[in-house]
Design an enzyme around this catalytic site. Structure first.
Site, PDB file in Angstrom:
ATOM      1  N   ARG A  24     -11.921   1.297  -8.668  1.00  0.00           N
ATOM      2  CA  ARG A  24     -11.106   2.519  -8.942  1.00  0.00           C
ATOM      3  C   ARG A  24     -11.374   3.030 -10.298  1.00  0.00           C
ATOM      4  O   ARG A  24     -11.936   2.429 -11.109  1.00  0.00           O
ATOM      5  CB  ARG A  24      -9.558   2.284  -8.740  1.00  0.00           C
TER       6      ARG A  24
ATOM      7  N   SER B 207      -7.268  -5.793  -5.121  1.00  0.00           N
ATOM      8  CA  SER B 207      -8.253  -6.428  -4.509  1.00  0.00           C
ATOM      9  C   SER B 207      -9.691  -6.522  -5.233  1.00  0.00           C
ATOM     10  O   SER B 207      -9.645  -5.831  -6.317  1.00  0.00           O
ATOM     11  CB  SER B 207      -8.660  -5.814  -3.264  1.00  0.00           C
TER      12      SER B 207
ATOM     13  N   GLU C 164     -12.294  -5.029  -4.590  1.00  0.00           N
ATOM     14  CA  GLU C 164     -12.650  -3.632  -4.304  1.00  0.00           C
ATOM     15  C   GLU C 164     -11.992  -2.727  -5.275  1.00  0.00           C
ATOM     16  O   GLU C 164     -12.448  -1.606  -5.625  1.00  0.00           O
ATOM     17  CB  GLU C 164     -12.472  -3.205  -2.905  1.00  0.00           C
TER      18      GLU C 164
ATOM     19  N   LEU D 221      11.292 -20.373  -3.931  1.00  0.00           N
ATOM     20  CA  LEU D 221      10.351 -19.580  -3.456  1.00  0.00           C
ATOM     21  C   LEU D 221       8.967 -19.518  -4.307  1.00  0.00           C
ATOM     22  O   LEU D 221       9.105 -19.383  -5.630  1.00  0.00           O
ATOM     23  CB  LEU D 221      10.765 -17.879  -3.500  1.00  0.00           C
TER      24      LEU D 221
ATOM     25  N   GLY E 169       0.016   5.392  -4.495  1.00  0.00           N
ATOM     26  CA  GLY E 169      -0.428   6.510  -4.889  1.00  0.00           C
ATOM     27  C   GLY E 169       0.051   7.669  -4.108  1.00  0.00           C
ATOM     28  O   GLY E 169       0.206   8.688  -4.733  1.00  0.00           O
ATOM     29  N   ARG E 170       0.274   7.571  -3.015  1.00  0.00           N
ATOM     30  CA  ARG E 170       0.629   8.511  -2.147  1.00  0.00           C
ATOM     31  C   ARG E 170       2.059   9.000  -2.395  1.00  0.00           C
ATOM     32  O   ARG E 170       2.663   9.979  -2.395  1.00  0.00           O
ATOM     33  CB  ARG E 170       0.534   8.287  -0.589  1.00  0.00           C
TER      34      ARG E 170
ATOM     35  N   ASP F  86       0.914  -1.157   0.054  1.00  0.00           N
ATOM     36  CA  ASP F  86      -0.123  -0.108  -0.010  1.00  0.00           C
ATOM     37  C   ASP F  86       0.851   1.194   0.132  1.00  0.00           C
ATOM     38  O   ASP F  86       1.834   1.314   0.524  1.00  0.00           O
ATOM     39  CB  ASP F  86      -0.719  -0.021   1.152  1.00  0.00           C
TER      40      ASP F  86
ATOM     41  N   ILE G 178      -6.934  -4.895   7.732  1.00  0.00           N
ATOM     42  CA  ILE G 178      -6.687  -6.003   6.861  1.00  0.00           C
ATOM     43  C   ILE G 178      -7.344  -5.647   5.604  1.00  0.00           C
ATOM     44  O   ILE G 178      -6.963  -6.658   4.584  1.00  0.00           O
ATOM     45  CB  ILE G 178      -7.014  -7.221   7.818  1.00  0.00           C
ATOM     46  N   SER G 179      -8.249  -4.936   5.515  1.00  0.00           N
ATOM     47  CA  SER G 179      -8.896  -4.694   4.033  1.00  0.00           C
ATOM     48  C   SER G 179      -9.162  -5.677   3.362  1.00  0.00           C
ATOM     49  O   SER G 179      -8.667  -5.689   2.162  1.00  0.00           O
ATOM     50  CB  SER G 179      -7.981  -3.724   3.214  1.00  0.00           C
TER      51      SER G 179
ATOM     52  N   HIS H  99       2.701   3.203  -8.957  1.00  0.00           N
ATOM     53  CA  HIS H  99       2.795   1.600  -9.384  1.00  0.00           C
ATOM     54  C   HIS H  99       3.730   0.793  -9.792  1.00  0.00           C
ATOM     55  O   HIS H  99       4.263  -0.071  -9.531  1.00  0.00           O
ATOM     56  CB  HIS H  99       1.413   1.343  -9.940  1.00  0.00           C
TER      57      HIS H  99
HETATM   58  C1  IPE Z   1      -1.233   0.030  -3.601  1.00  0.00           C
HETATM   59  O1  IPE Z   1      -1.142   1.330  -3.533  1.00  0.00           O
HETATM   60  C2  IPE Z   1      -1.502  -0.523  -4.781  1.00  0.00           C
HETATM   61  C3  IPE Z   1      -2.986  -0.896  -5.232  1.00  0.00           C
HETATM   62  C4  IPE Z   1      -3.856  -1.364  -4.315  1.00  0.00           C
HETATM   63  C5  IPE Z   1      -3.263  -1.477  -6.678  1.00  0.00           C
HETATM   64  P1  IPE Z   1      -2.438   2.458  -3.571  1.00  0.00           P
HETATM   65  O2  IPE Z   1      -2.757   2.702  -5.011  1.00  0.00           O
HETATM   66  O3  IPE Z   1      -3.489   1.955  -2.654  1.00  0.00           O
HETATM   67  O4  IPE Z   1      -1.764   3.628  -2.975  1.00  0.00           O
HETATM   68  P2  IPE Z   1      -2.440   4.661  -2.046  1.00  0.00           P
HETATM   69  O5  IPE Z   1      -2.843   4.056  -0.968  1.00  0.00           O
HETATM   70  O6  IPE Z   1      -3.384   5.308  -2.753  1.00  0.00           O
HETATM   71  O7  IPE Z   1      -1.222   5.772  -1.556  1.00  0.00           O
HETATM   72 MG    MG Z   2      -4.140   2.378  -0.786  1.00  0.00          MG
END
Ligand code: IPE
Ligand code: MG
Length: 212
Positions: free
Chosen positions: A53, A47, A49, A113, A5-6, A2, A166-167, A19
């Protein structure tokens, strides 16, 4: 994984840039796991969910998956990495499904692995599909019907980017997993971050509900 994006936003860039950098972390962490002799690495990549997006971001993520699947073949063979994708495959584009199946077959004999990429996965979906199949077959135990059947439950779950939830990841399988939460954003999560998480894990006292 996670915080992609940030990580990008902090640099004034589009989310997809995060990404792409996140894939570099996947490469680094996979290599570190091989080096450390860790037999299983599970990555929550996308996910159920996440389909909600913006289409542009979903397409960009799927495109990145497609590209890295093709690019990683040789490294996986060299490092003895077995590639497995678990999730609701029906939602994935046929072209990506084919690429995934091909890489799974090509790497099926590797054993250093096992890298499990959870794609179009959610814990509730998994339990539901397991219950449905169990009912249809008249089974009496959920576990063999989960998509993770045959794989060990995770010992350690690391969540990056400061979120503490845990999302909808491995709800059933995480029953006795240890959790490490770190503020590090996934694109910054590299070998030293993994070592720090493993250090923390090593200090935990796992009792599985019993008394020691
Ligand atoms: C994780 O980073 C990648 C995926 C869920 C595909 P995010 O895209 O959730 O990044 P943030 O949480 O917006 O920073
Ligand atoms: Mg995220």
């Amino acid at each position: 994984m996670d915080g992609n994006g940030r990580w990008a936003k902090l640099r004034g860039k589009e989310r997809v840039y995060g990404h792409a950098e996140g894939i570099e972390s996947v490469r680094a962490i996979t290599e570190a796991c091989v080096e450390l002799g860790i037999p299983y690495l599970s990555l929550f990549a996308f996910s159920e969910e996440n389909w909600g997006r913006p289409q542009e971001e979903v397409d960009a993520i799927m495109q990145l998956m497609f590209k890295s699947i093709a690019a990683e073949y040789e490294t996986m063979m060299r490092n003895g990495v077995r590639f497995v994708v678990l999730g609701n495959r029906a939602k994935i584009s046929p072209a990506l499904q084919d690429a995934i199946s091909t890489l799974e077959e090509q790497t099926s004999g590797n054993s250093a692995l096992t890298m499990i990429v959870f794609l179009s996965y959610s814990g509730k979906w998994d339990i539901q599909q397991a219950a449905d199949r169990m009912a249809a077959e008249g089974g009496d135990s959920i576990e063999p019907y989960l998509v993770t059947a045959g794989y060990p439950d995770p010992d350690l779950i690391i969540r990056t980017s400061g979120e503490k939830r845990i999302s909808n990841f491995l709800l059933w399988q995480a029953a006795y997993s240890e959790f490490v939460f770190t503020d590090t954003l996934w694109p910054d999560f590299r070998k030293s971050s993994l070592l720090a998480a493993l250090e923390e894990y090593a200090s935990r006292d796992r009792r599985y509900g019993k008394v020691k």
